[in-house]
Scaffold this active site. Structure first.
Site, PDB file in Angstrom:
ATOM      1  CG  ASP A 172     -13.620  -7.557 -22.549  1.00  0.00           C
ATOM      2  OD1 ASP A 172     -12.815  -8.246 -22.744  1.00  0.00           O
ATOM      3  OD2 ASP A 172     -13.472  -6.306 -22.412  1.00  0.00           O
TER       4      ASP A 172
ATOM      5  CG  HIS B 280       6.102  -5.786  -4.533  1.00  0.00           C
ATOM      6  ND1 HIS B 280       4.882  -5.590  -3.984  1.00  0.00           N
ATOM      7  CD2 HIS B 280       6.785  -4.787  -4.050  1.00  0.00           C
ATOM      8  CE1 HIS B 280       4.669  -4.179  -3.547  1.00  0.00           C
ATOM      9  NE2 HIS B 280       5.990  -3.944  -3.241  1.00  0.00           N
TER      10      HIS B 280
ATOM     11  N   GLY C 269       0.884  -1.128  -0.072  1.00  0.00           N
ATOM     12  CA  GLY C 269       0.016  -0.007   0.061  1.00  0.00           C
ATOM     13  C   GLY C 269       0.627   1.236   0.082  1.00  0.00           C
TER      14      GLY C 269
ATOM     15  CB  CYS D 287       5.247  -4.186   0.192  1.00  0.00           C
ATOM     16  SG  CYS D 287       6.039  -2.835   0.367  1.00  0.00           S
ATOM     17  CE1 TYR D 288       0.927   0.970   5.704  1.00  0.00           C
ATOM     18  CE2 TYR D 288      -0.818  -0.975   5.424  1.00  0.00           C
ATOM     19  CZ  TYR D 288      -0.200   0.222   5.967  1.00  0.00           C
ATOM     20  OH  TYR D 288      -0.915   1.122   6.837  1.00  0.00           O
TER      21      TYR D 288
ATOM     22  CD  GLU E 159       3.209  -8.243  -5.580  1.00  0.00           C
ATOM     23  OE1 GLU E 159       3.899  -9.076  -5.227  1.00  0.00           O
ATOM     24  OE2 GLU E 159       3.048  -7.042  -5.404  1.00  0.00           O
TER      25      GLU E 159
ATOM     26  CE  LYS F 223      -9.093  -7.384 -23.257  1.00  0.00           C
ATOM     27  NZ  LYS F 223     -10.359  -6.586 -23.299  1.00  0.00           N
TER      28      LYS F 223
END
Ligand code: XMP
Length: 540
Positions: free
Chosen positions: A256, A198, A83, A110-111, A200, A395
């Protein structure tokens, strides 16, 4: 801090959609899920995506979600995101200590780690210099349960100013980096884990391995989720929602709305009618491709060829916002006319994605808010109940579902295209058929060459713009006075930020030569090398 966009574009070879084996409908009640509590980090969505890529369904919830609500969902584990706040700011979102009562594995990132550490009595301080970007990580001892067996020295991606100096009692420090004495820690008996970096982002090479370890070895997840499993679940849900009702779906030609329509058709068959409003502002052959694909699927389709109507309304209009409004309003008028003809329609399909859901209120703390471009532009007050089968999908997952349902490759991988189409790519002057034909031809050449160079999937968008100005050129023995074409190609993850793509020179040369040689009214090709911000992706 934002990691560098991948601006060097390379060929598409490794980009195929690989649907993993899914699970049967009977197993769905037992779908294991992990909840990502969002403290407003810019990578929160990415954490959920990565967890799903590990085969575990993940959903993002605000960090303020009541613990009882989380308990009802019975997640296999919790991940606390990063964050933008410092844990010492008065407004900083606190670590909800009641989460500990759930007694399920928890990974703070992290945060998320700092807030957990601070709440449990560790020492977190604001450092003079933070760590941003690629950072060296050194494991302590054996790396513990979370990091054990990974290389003792590795790189990772950091983005923080607050630093954990001491882990709370009971925790073991697992790693450090130049500015973070405790860059990872764990308390396996209580299922508590924290990492400062991180996992990710792609710049943390062992990130996926660390997430997998947490999900599989620590939380005991079976990793059976795949986008494919959504098909069975959604078909069942749509049938339950729609019953015997009639359904309508507006197709834009994009992935979509096409995938949403295919899912609904699978669920309710001929009770679905699709309406494709062809405003004459599509790219070359695109309308035909949509019609062909839906005919092949045997889906009832009303193809409204409305070019004349739209161009008549656009005559003499230079102002971009007026163009947008005219196209949007006319689109709604045409769609409503068709819906009325169908009679007794009670449901409307919309291709809302998970990122739209999150952006319109999924996160309490996110610092950035995406401006809303409502593709297709249908108003809220249409008297239909909404069917939104893609609400939980990102997506790339929608593309995987589309591929699984047999949508042609070209449509599965179609780059985003604005609702007002080429209408907003003719800038500084009226949109008319002559200019549309020039722009469409130039765009077709660009697309053809980009596909031939196998770069299409690497680019968020690639297109041509026609500024309504003329300049002098010389062709053969004569002087010309013709339009320029601007090439715009960008890389991006979400259109909120974008970088101009470093297209190879030989490709640019081919595109430029072809456009100027093949299109009589163009005598110059320029390349847009602006990032977003400060520019935008589209020109208008
Ligand atoms: P910008 O130009 O704001 O675009 O950087 C961000 C993304 O939104 C698309 N876009 C639109 N989509 N109607 C749409 O449906 C619009 O008026 C519109 N304007 C921009 C753009 O193509 C990009 O993907």
């Amino acid at each position: 801090m934002t990691p560098p966009q991948n601006t060097t574009v390379t060929s598409d070879d490794e980009q195929g959609v690989e649907p993993v084996d899914g699970i049967s409908i009977d197993d769905l009640s037992a779908v294991e899920e992990v909840l990502v509590l969002d403290f407003g980090g810019q990578y929160s969505q990415l954490i959920a995506r990565r967890i799903r890529e590990c085969g575990v369904f993940a959903e993002l919830l605000p960090s303020t979600t009541p613990v009882e609500k989380i308990r009802e969902r019975a997640p296999k584990a919790l991940v606390l995101s990063g964050g933008p706040a410092s844990v010492y700011e008065p407004e900083a979102p606190p670590f909800p200590t009641q989460l500990l009562d759930l007694e399920i594995p928890m990974l703070g990132i992290c945060y998320g780690m700092q807030a957990m550490v601070l709440a449990l009595g560790g020492r977190v301080e604001s450092a003079e210099t933070g760590e941003f970007g690629r950072t060296d990580l050194v494991l302590r001892d054996d790396g513990g349960r979370l990091l054990g067996g990974l290389p003792p020295e590795q790189s990772c991606w950091m983005s923080h100013r607050d630093v954990v100096f001491e882990a709370p009692e009971g925790f073991t420090a697992l790693a450090s980096s130049p500015s973070s004495p405790v860059a990872a820690c764990e308390f396996p008996d209580r299922g508590l884990y924290g990492i400062q970096f991180h996992p990710e982002v792609v710049h943390t090479p062992y990130g996926t391995e660390i997430l997998t370890r947490f999900l599989r070895d620590i939380a005991g997840c079976e990793q059976q989720w795949s986008p494919k499993s959504v098909i069975a679940e959604q078909v069942e849900r749509i049938q339950a929602q729609v019953g015997d009702g009639k359904v309508i779906c507006g197709l834009s030609g994009g992935v979509d709305s096409s995938v949403a329509a295919l899912l609904v058709h699978k669920a309710v068959g001929e009770k679905l009618t699709c309406v494709f409003v062809d405003h004459g502002l599509m790219r070359l052959n695109e309308a035909e491709q949509v019609v062909e694909a839906f005919e092949q699927f045997g889906i009832p389709l009303i193809h409204v060829e409305a070019e004349e109507r739209f161009l008549a309304k656009l005559a003499g209009v230079d102002d971009p916002e007026t163009k947008r409004k005219i196209i949007g309003a006319e689109f709604i008028r045409v769609f409503e006319e068709e819906a009325e003809k169908l009679e007794d329609v009670s449901f409307l399909v919309q291709g809302t994605l998970y990122s739209d859901v999150i952006e319109s209120g999924g996160s309490d703390h996110a610092a950035t808010i995406k401006s809303h471009h409502n593709v297709g532009g249908l108003p809220d007050d249409l008297e239909f109940d909404l069917v939104e089968p893609l609400r939980m999908l990102f997506k790339d997952e929608v593309r995987a579902v589309g591929a699984e349902l047999g949508l042609p490759e070209r449509m599965v991988w179609r780059q985003p295209f604005p609702g007002p189409g080429l209408g907003i790519r003719i800038v500084g002057g009226e949109v008319n058929r002559e200019r549309l034909d020039i722009l469409r031809s130039a765009d077709a050449i660009l697309q053809e060459e980009i596909r031939a160079a196998e770069l299409y999937r690497q680019l968020w968008q690639s297109f041509c713009v026609l500024p309504v100005v003329r300049s002098v050129g010389v062709q053969g023995d004569g002087r010309t006075y013709a339009y320029p074409i601007v090439i715009r190609a960008v890389t991006s993850d979400d259109a909120m930020t974008a970088d101009w793509a470093r297209l190879p020179y030989d490709l640019l040369e081919r595109v430029s030569n072809r456009i100027i040689n093949e299109i009589r009214d163009v005598n110059r090709v320029a390349l847009d090398i602006s990032s977003k911000p400060p520019a935008t992706i589209e020109w208008e």
